[in-house]
Design an enzyme around this catalytic site. Structure first.
Site, PDB file in Angstrom:
ATOM      1  CB  CYS A  36      -0.979   0.002   1.169  1.00  0.00           C
ATOM      2  SG  CYS A  36      -0.213  -0.087   2.798  1.00  0.00           S
ATOM      3  CG  HIS A  76      -4.672   1.196   3.881  1.00  0.00           C
ATOM      4  ND1 HIS A  76      -4.028   0.454   2.909  1.00  0.00           N
ATOM      5  CD2 HIS A  76      -5.665   1.879   3.222  1.00  0.00           C
ATOM      6  CE1 HIS A  76      -4.592   0.673   1.737  1.00  0.00           C
ATOM      7  NE2 HIS A  76      -5.580   1.530   1.897  1.00  0.00           N
TER       8      HIS A  76
END
Length: 323
Positions: free
Chosen positions: A90, A165
């Protein structure tokens, strides 16, 4: 998202400006990343113009839906957007989702070819193409700590760790967009005023609304600014100040240039530590302690420190490592 699951060879990435800047350098991009501790104008002024904001947060199921921050999915998004299809990618994916939407950006040949190759692909297919690029995975993993010790086969109890994230906020076509590789499409947060702070003013409100969805006092966030490399303009500005006899500006630019060089030296040192394999050092220290008859005492001291840390984590309600 970073956590358990199929990583396909992608390693965890630290949320550190030196790591991101090294990645950008390997991609042939003349931008750098700096930590942000506030989004107020004085904090942003040194980084103007900010090209994008990289936001790291603790991932929670169902969190970050558009309605919680006043946004809306834009399935007709005209720019570059790739879904995350493997674990741990990510950070680099957030960077690519930003770079792919910055007009007239200079890039290295490999990144330029990848962006061109994925033109017209849907987000899922584009994500597969991006994470299948061996050279990109190698650049991503270059600053991950070496995995010299394997615990496979020891049947240790599994723990569920917090997942974090990376996403990105940036301006495009007069609107502020949120690009999250785990979402089906980009999220638009509406138009922004060109005057004043520009797009960052709207992004600030969105990020603050996002943070407000977490329990009060949560510190599971990190914010970084993607901006032009000042080393590309400071030397010229300094030369102009010197030639014009502007002593005050010359002093200011000289200090800023020195600070930038010092920052790069610190980043280079920290990145060298990240790359280093410490197993040999640990083995040598243990051997020296054993020969000196001090290994047992050092082991007992480490166990005592570990018990103290475990008790502190228990009192704070944090996950406790298995001993």
């Amino acid at each position: 998202m970073s956590g358990d699951g199929d990583s396909s060879g992608w390693q965890l990435t630290e949320s550190d400006p030196g790591v991101f800047t090294e990645l950008l350098k390997s991609l042939g991009v003349p931008l750098i990343v700096d930590d942000l501790y506030s989004l107020d104008p004085p904090s942003l002024a040194p980084f103007h113009p900010v090209r994008a904001l990289i936001f790291l947060f603790k991932w929670l199921p169902g969190a970050g839906e558009p309605e919680s921050t006043g946004g809306a999915y834009d399935a007709a998004f005209p720019g570059f957007f790739a879904n995350q299809v493997v674990q741990n990618a990510c950070a680099t994916l957030a960077v690519l989702n930003a770079l792919g939407n910055i007009p007239d950006l200079n890039t290295g040949s490999e990144l330029r070819e990848l962006l061109s190759f994925t033109t017209g692909m849907d987000p899922q297919t584009r994500g597969l193409a991006v994470t299948s690029a061996d050279w990109l995975r190698a650049a991503h993993n270059a600053l991950s700590p070496p995995s010299a010790i394997s615990l496979d086969g020891l049947d240790l109890p599994k723990r569920t760790e917090d997942a974090y994230h990376f996403i990105v906020y940036l301006p495009l076509l007069g609107c502020v967009y949120e690009l999250d590789g785990l979402k089906p499409s980009p999220i638009t947060h509406g138009p922004y005023e060109e005057d004043g702070e520009g797009w960052v003013a709207r992004a600030r409100g969105v990020i603050e609304a996002r943070i407000a969805t977490y329990p009060a006092g949560s510190l599971d966030f990190s914010l970084l600014a993607l901006h032009d490399d000042p080393l590309s303009t400071l030397p010229t500005a300094l030369a102009e100040a010197q030639s014009s006899g502007n002593d005050a500006r010359e002093a200011d630019l000289t200090q800023r240039l020195a600070d930038e060089h010092a920052k790069r030296e610190r980043w280079a040192f920290e990145n060298s530590l990240r790359r280093h394999n410490y197993v040999g050092l640990i083995h040598s220290l243990a051997l020296v302690l054993a020969k000196a008859g001090r290994l047992d005492a050092a082991t007992d001291s480490a166990r005592t420190a570990m018990r103290k840390r475990t008790e502190e984590r228990r009192q704070k309600g944090r996950p406790i490592d298995e001993e």
